[in-house]
Design a protein around this motif. Structure first.
Motif, PDB file in Angstrom:
ATOM      1  N   ARG A  92       0.990  -1.198   0.101  1.00  0.00           N
ATOM      2  CA  ARG A  92      -0.237   0.015  -0.017  1.00  0.00           C
ATOM      3  C   ARG A  92       0.834   1.147  -0.201  1.00  0.00           C
ATOM      4  NH1 ARG A  92      -4.221  -1.878   4.887  1.00  0.00           N
ATOM      5  NH2 ARG A  92      -5.530  -3.132   3.541  1.00  0.00           N
ATOM      6  N   PRO A  93       0.287   2.249  -0.434  1.00  0.00           N
ATOM      7  CA  PRO A  93       1.115   3.691  -0.318  1.00  0.00           C
ATOM      8  C   PRO A  93       1.424   3.716   1.279  1.00  0.00           C
ATOM      9  CG  PRO A  93      -0.712   3.906  -1.670  1.00  0.00           C
ATOM     10  CD  PRO A  93      -0.884   2.723  -1.225  1.00  0.00           C
ATOM     11  N   GLY A  94       2.530   4.427   1.379  1.00  0.00           N
ATOM     12  CA  GLY A  94       3.116   4.661   2.874  1.00  0.00           C
ATOM     13  C   GLY A  94       3.829   3.507   3.351  1.00  0.00           C
ATOM     14  N   SER A  95       4.025   2.276   2.729  1.00  0.00           N
ATOM     15  CA  SER A  95       4.914   1.324   2.944  1.00  0.00           C
ATOM     16  C   SER A  95       6.102   1.900   3.039  1.00  0.00           C
ATOM     17  CB  SER A  95       4.809   0.050   2.109  1.00  0.00           C
ATOM     18  OG  SER A  95       3.411  -0.508   2.041  1.00  0.00           O
ATOM     19  N   SER A  96       6.963   1.466   3.906  1.00  0.00           N
ATOM     20  CA  SER A  96       8.465   2.206   4.296  1.00  0.00           C
ATOM     21  C   SER A  96       9.373   1.476   3.198  1.00  0.00           C
ATOM     22  CB  SER A  96       8.834   2.066   5.590  1.00  0.00           C
ATOM     23  OG  SER A  96       9.186   0.610   5.809  1.00  0.00           O
ATOM     24  N   PRO A  97      10.340   2.216   2.730  1.00  0.00           N
ATOM     25  CA  PRO A  97      11.371   1.679   2.051  1.00  0.00           C
ATOM     26  C   PRO A  97      12.122   0.662   2.822  1.00  0.00           C
ATOM     27  CG  PRO A  97      11.460   4.208   1.798  1.00  0.00           C
ATOM     28  CD  PRO A  97      10.463   3.671   3.048  1.00  0.00           C
ATOM     29  N   GLU A  98      12.427   0.856   4.052  1.00  0.00           N
ATOM     30  CA  GLU A  98      13.055  -0.207   4.810  1.00  0.00           C
ATOM     31  C   GLU A  98      12.339  -1.412   4.702  1.00  0.00           C
ATOM     32  OE1 GLU A  98      14.249   3.545   5.824  1.00  0.00           O
ATOM     33  OE2 GLU A  98      12.181   2.860   6.103  1.00  0.00           O
ATOM     34  N   LEU A  99      10.810  -1.681   4.539  1.00  0.00           N
ATOM     35  CA  LEU A  99      10.212  -2.810   4.424  1.00  0.00           C
ATOM     36  C   LEU A  99      10.269  -3.376   2.931  1.00  0.00           C
ATOM     37  CD1 LEU A  99       7.910  -4.706   5.162  1.00  0.00           C
ATOM     38  CD2 LEU A  99       6.188  -3.203   4.142  1.00  0.00           C
ATOM     39  N   VAL A 100      10.572  -2.695   2.165  1.00  0.00           N
ATOM     40  CA  VAL A 100      10.647  -3.153   0.631  1.00  0.00           C
ATOM     41  C   VAL A 100      12.142  -3.641   0.599  1.00  0.00           C
ATOM     42  CG1 VAL A 100      10.811  -2.224  -1.560  1.00  0.00           C
ATOM     43  CG2 VAL A 100       9.013  -1.338  -0.169  1.00  0.00           C
ATOM     44  N   ARG A 101      13.258  -2.908   1.185  1.00  0.00           N
ATOM     45  CA  ARG A 101      14.582  -3.411   1.353  1.00  0.00           C
ATOM     46  C   ARG A 101      14.601  -4.766   1.781  1.00  0.00           C
ATOM     47  NH1 ARG A 101      16.350   0.602   3.259  1.00  0.00           N
ATOM     48  NH2 ARG A 101      16.863   1.780   1.358  1.00  0.00           N
ATOM     49  N   ARG A 102      13.744  -5.014   3.172  1.00  0.00           N
ATOM     50  CA  ARG A 102      13.747  -6.216   3.662  1.00  0.00           C
ATOM     51  C   ARG A 102      13.221  -7.450   2.660  1.00  0.00           C
ATOM     52  NH1 ARG A 102       9.272  -8.396   7.965  1.00  0.00           N
ATOM     53  NH2 ARG A 102       9.985 -10.744   8.325  1.00  0.00           N
ATOM     54  N   PHE A 103      11.962  -6.924   2.199  1.00  0.00           N
ATOM     55  CA  PHE A 103      11.438  -7.934   1.015  1.00  0.00           C
ATOM     56  C   PHE A 103      12.425  -8.193  -0.075  1.00  0.00           C
ATOM     57  CE2 PHE A 103       6.694  -6.783   2.007  1.00  0.00           C
ATOM     58  CZ  PHE A 103       6.702  -7.384   3.206  1.00  0.00           C
ATOM     59  N   ASP A 104      13.134  -7.165  -0.489  1.00  0.00           N
ATOM     60  CA  ASP A 104      14.005  -7.357  -1.811  1.00  0.00           C
ATOM     61  C   ASP A 104      15.145  -8.559  -1.407  1.00  0.00           C
ATOM     62  OD1 ASP A 104      14.846  -6.177  -4.517  1.00  0.00           O
ATOM     63  OD2 ASP A 104      16.778  -5.867  -3.129  1.00  0.00           O
ATOM     64  N   VAL A 105      15.547  -8.213  -0.135  1.00  0.00           N
ATOM     65  CA  VAL A 105      16.717  -8.924   0.324  1.00  0.00           C
ATOM     66  C   VAL A 105      16.239 -10.590   0.485  1.00  0.00           C
ATOM     67  CG1 VAL A 105      18.421  -9.603   2.361  1.00  0.00           C
ATOM     68  CG2 VAL A 105      17.911  -7.195   1.416  1.00  0.00           C
ATOM     69  N   ALA A 106      15.019 -10.586   0.700  1.00  0.00           N
ATOM     70  CA  ALA A 106      14.359 -11.974   1.137  1.00  0.00           C
ATOM     71  C   ALA A 106      14.201 -12.833  -0.432  1.00  0.00           C
ATOM     72  CB  ALA A 106      13.147 -11.935   1.881  1.00  0.00           C
ATOM     73  N   GLY A 107      14.072 -12.029  -1.536  1.00  0.00           N
ATOM     74  CA  GLY A 107      13.767 -12.574  -2.602  1.00  0.00           C
ATOM     75  C   GLY A 107      12.430 -12.296  -3.436  1.00  0.00           C
ATOM     76  N   ILE A 108      11.829 -11.143  -2.888  1.00  0.00           N
ATOM     77  CA  ILE A 108      10.808 -10.441  -3.321  1.00  0.00           C
ATOM     78  C   ILE A 108      10.948  -9.577  -4.513  1.00  0.00           C
ATOM     79  CG2 ILE A 108       8.790  -9.033  -3.126  1.00  0.00           C
ATOM     80  CD1 ILE A 108       8.365 -10.433  -0.654  1.00  0.00           C
ATOM     81  N   CYS A 109      10.615  -9.807  -5.958  1.00  0.00           N
ATOM     82  CA  CYS A 109      11.150  -8.980  -6.794  1.00  0.00           C
ATOM     83  C   CYS A 109      10.042  -8.414  -7.532  1.00  0.00           C
ATOM     84  CB  CYS A 109      11.817 -10.066  -7.773  1.00  0.00           C
ATOM     85  SG  CYS A 109      10.932 -11.293  -8.348  1.00  0.00           S
ATOM     86  N   GLY A 110       8.742  -8.261  -7.218  1.00  0.00           N
ATOM     87  CA  GLY A 110       7.536  -7.418  -7.911  1.00  0.00           C
ATOM     88  C   GLY A 110       6.542  -7.187  -6.963  1.00  0.00           C
ATOM     89  N   VAL A 111       5.839  -6.365  -7.287  1.00  0.00           N
ATOM     90  CA  VAL A 111       4.382  -5.892  -6.839  1.00  0.00           C
ATOM     91  C   VAL A 111       3.098  -6.131  -7.670  1.00  0.00           C
ATOM     92  CG1 VAL A 111       4.778  -3.458  -7.444  1.00  0.00           C
ATOM     93  CG2 VAL A 111       3.502  -3.976  -5.412  1.00  0.00           C
ATOM     94  N   ARG A 112       2.046  -6.623  -6.947  1.00  0.00           N
ATOM     95  CA  ARG A 112       0.948  -6.912  -7.859  1.00  0.00           C
ATOM     96  C   ARG A 112      -0.211  -6.036  -7.365  1.00  0.00           C
ATOM     97  NH1 ARG A 112      -3.170 -12.160  -7.795  1.00  0.00           N
ATOM     98  NH2 ARG A 112      -3.480 -12.495  -9.950  1.00  0.00           N
ATOM     99  N   PHE A 113      -0.858  -5.681  -8.590  1.00  0.00           N
ATOM    100  CA  PHE A 113      -2.451  -4.997  -8.515  1.00  0.00           C
ATOM    101  C   PHE A 113      -3.362  -5.814  -9.190  1.00  0.00           C
ATOM    102  CE2 PHE A 113       1.421  -2.116  -8.584  1.00  0.00           C
ATOM    103  CZ  PHE A 113       1.378  -1.380  -7.105  1.00  0.00           C
ATOM    104  N   SER A 114      -4.481  -6.027  -8.360  1.00  0.00           N
ATOM    105  CA  SER A 114      -5.555  -6.688  -8.996  1.00  0.00           C
ATOM    106  C   SER A 114      -6.734  -5.527  -9.499  1.00  0.00           C
ATOM    107  CB  SER A 114      -6.044  -7.632  -8.158  1.00  0.00           C
ATOM    108  OG  SER A 114      -5.186  -8.735  -8.120  1.00  0.00           O
ATOM    109  N   PHE A 115      -7.047  -5.424 -10.656  1.00  0.00           N
ATOM    110  CA  PHE A 115      -8.178  -4.772 -10.971  1.00  0.00           C
ATOM    111  C   PHE A 115      -9.249  -5.449 -11.137  1.00  0.00           C
ATOM    112  CE2 PHE A 115      -4.127  -2.274 -11.838  1.00  0.00           C
ATOM    113  CZ  PHE A 115      -4.656  -0.939 -11.437  1.00  0.00           C
ATOM    114  N   MET A 116      -9.790  -6.287  -9.955  1.00  0.00           N
ATOM    115  CA  MET A 116     -10.937  -7.094 -10.130  1.00  0.00           C
ATOM    116  C   MET A 116     -12.001  -6.684  -9.202  1.00  0.00           C
ATOM    117  SD  MET A 116      -9.778  -9.291 -12.388  1.00  0.00           S
ATOM    118  CE  MET A 116     -10.741 -10.944 -11.963  1.00  0.00           C
ATOM    119  N   PRO A 117     -13.217  -6.332  -9.622  1.00  0.00           N
ATOM    120  CA  PRO A 117     -14.058  -5.822  -8.656  1.00  0.00           C
ATOM    121  C   PRO A 117     -14.277  -6.586  -7.394  1.00  0.00           C
ATOM    122  CG  PRO A 117     -15.075  -5.802 -10.788  1.00  0.00           C
ATOM    123  CD  PRO A 117     -13.803  -6.544 -11.028  1.00  0.00           C
TER     124      PRO A 117
END
Length: 285
Positions: A92-117
C-alpha cells in the motif's frame, strides 16, 4: 486436485512455475480478519511436493489477498526454499522503503495489483505511489485484469516505468476468439518490449474442461507472436474458482501444443530466469 497425475509433457531442467500461491500453515500463520476471501490451507510443503511431482525446479509465489498484507508465510517460504523461489508482494502507499528493502533481500522482486471488482479496485494514484516506492529496487509490476479491463488499462500499463507482467492471459472472454480485442491489445503491449504475459489460467478461461482446447487458439497466437515474452504459471491452489478443480497435470499438458523445444525452453526456463532474476543454470543442466 489433491493427487494430480504426472503430466505427459516433459519439462526442461530449471522449469519455473511463474504464478502460484501459498496459505498457512494456519497454526503458524493465521488468516487476517480483514482478508477478502478465506482459502483452504495450502502451505509451502504442499507446493514443494506438487512441484517435485510435476517436475518444476523453481517457482514464483505471489502474495494473495487471502493473507492480506501479512507476508510472513511468503518470507518463510523464500527462506526455506534457499533460492528455489521468488516472491511478488502486495503493498500500500505509505509502506516504508525499509520494508521494501527487507522484502527485496528475502527474494521478492515484484508487486501486484488486481483490477478485479471482487477484490476491490485500487486507486490509480495509489498504484503509482507504490510503483514509485519499488522502482529503485528494480521490481516488476504484475497486473491482474479480466474481460475488457485490459482495453481500459492499456494506456496506464504503457505509462509504468518498470517491467510489467500481465496475469492469466488478461482473462478475456474466450468466445471472442484469437483475433479479439483483448488478444490484439496483448500483442501491441508485447511488442512494446516492456510487457510480459503469463500463459496461466486456462481453467478459468475455458468454457469446457481439460484439455482446454477452446483456449489453445489464443495461446497459440501469443506463442507464435512473442515466445520470448511469455511465462507459464499453474495458479495453484486455484482459489476463487467457480467450477471443477483442475488437475495440475492437465494444466502442464496445456503446453503440449508448444511443439518446439526452443519455445518450451524460453517459456519455462529462459524467460522466467531473466524476468525474475533467478541465477543462470549450471552448465550441462
Amino acid at each position: 486436485m489433491a493427487n494430480p497425475r504426472k503430466p505427459d509433457t516433459g519439462l526442461p531442467a530449471g522449469a519455473c512455475d511463474a504464478h502460484c500461491h501459498i496459505y498457512g500453515p494456519f497454526d503458524r500463520f493465521p488468516l487476517p480478519p480483514d482478508r477478502s476471501f478465506t482459502p483452504n490451507e495450502a502451505p509451502e510443503t504442499a507446493l514443494r511436493r506438487l512441484h517435485d511431482h510435476l517436475g518444476f525446479d523453481r517457482a514464483v509465489i505471489v502474495q494473495s489477498q487471502g493473507h492480506g498484507l501479512d507476508h510472513e508465510p511468503l518470507l518463510d517460504a523464500l527462506a526455506v526454499g534457499q533460492g528455489r523461489y521468488r516472491g511478488v508482494a502486495l503493498l500500500r502507499p505509505g509502506s516504508s522503503p525499509e520494508l521494501v528493502r527487507r522484502f527485496d533481500v528475502a527474494g521478492i522482486c515484484g508487486v501486484r495489483f488486481s483490477f478485479m471488482p471482487h477484490l476491490g479496485m485500487p486507486d490509480l494514484d495509489a498504484v503509482r505511489a507504490v510503483i514509485a516506492l519499488v522502482e529503485p529496487f528494480g521490481w516488476h509490476v504484475a497486473i491482474h485484469v479480466a474481460g475488457t479491463g485490459l482495453l481500459d488499462m492499456e494506456s496506464f500499463i504503457r505509462s509504468i516505468p518498470a517491467p510489467v507482467v500481465i496475469d492469466h492471459m488478461a482473462r478475456p472472454d474466450i468466445a471472442e476468439g484469437p483475433n479479439g480485442p483483448v488478444t490484439e491489445t496483448l500483442l501491441r503491449l508485447l511488442d512494446s518490449g516492456r510487457v510480459w504475459l503469463k500463459l496461466s489460467g486456462a481453467e478459468r478461461l475455458s468454457k469446457a474442461h481439460a484439455p482446454y482446447d477452446d483456449v489453445a487458439p489464443m495461446a497459440r497466437r501469443l506463442v507464435g507472436h512473442a515466445p520470448n515474452r511469455l511465462l507459464w504459471g499453474s495458479d495453484w491452489p486455484h482459489v476463487n474458482l467457480h467450477g471443477p478443480m483442475p488437475d495440475d497435470g492437465d494444466l502442464v499438458d496445456f503446453l503440449g501444443w508448444v511443439t518446439t523445444a526452443a519455445d518450451r525452453q524460453a517459456i519455462l526456463v529462459d524467460n522466467p530466469t531473466e524476468f525474475f532474476g533467478f541465477p543462470a543454470l549450471p552448465a550441462g543442466r
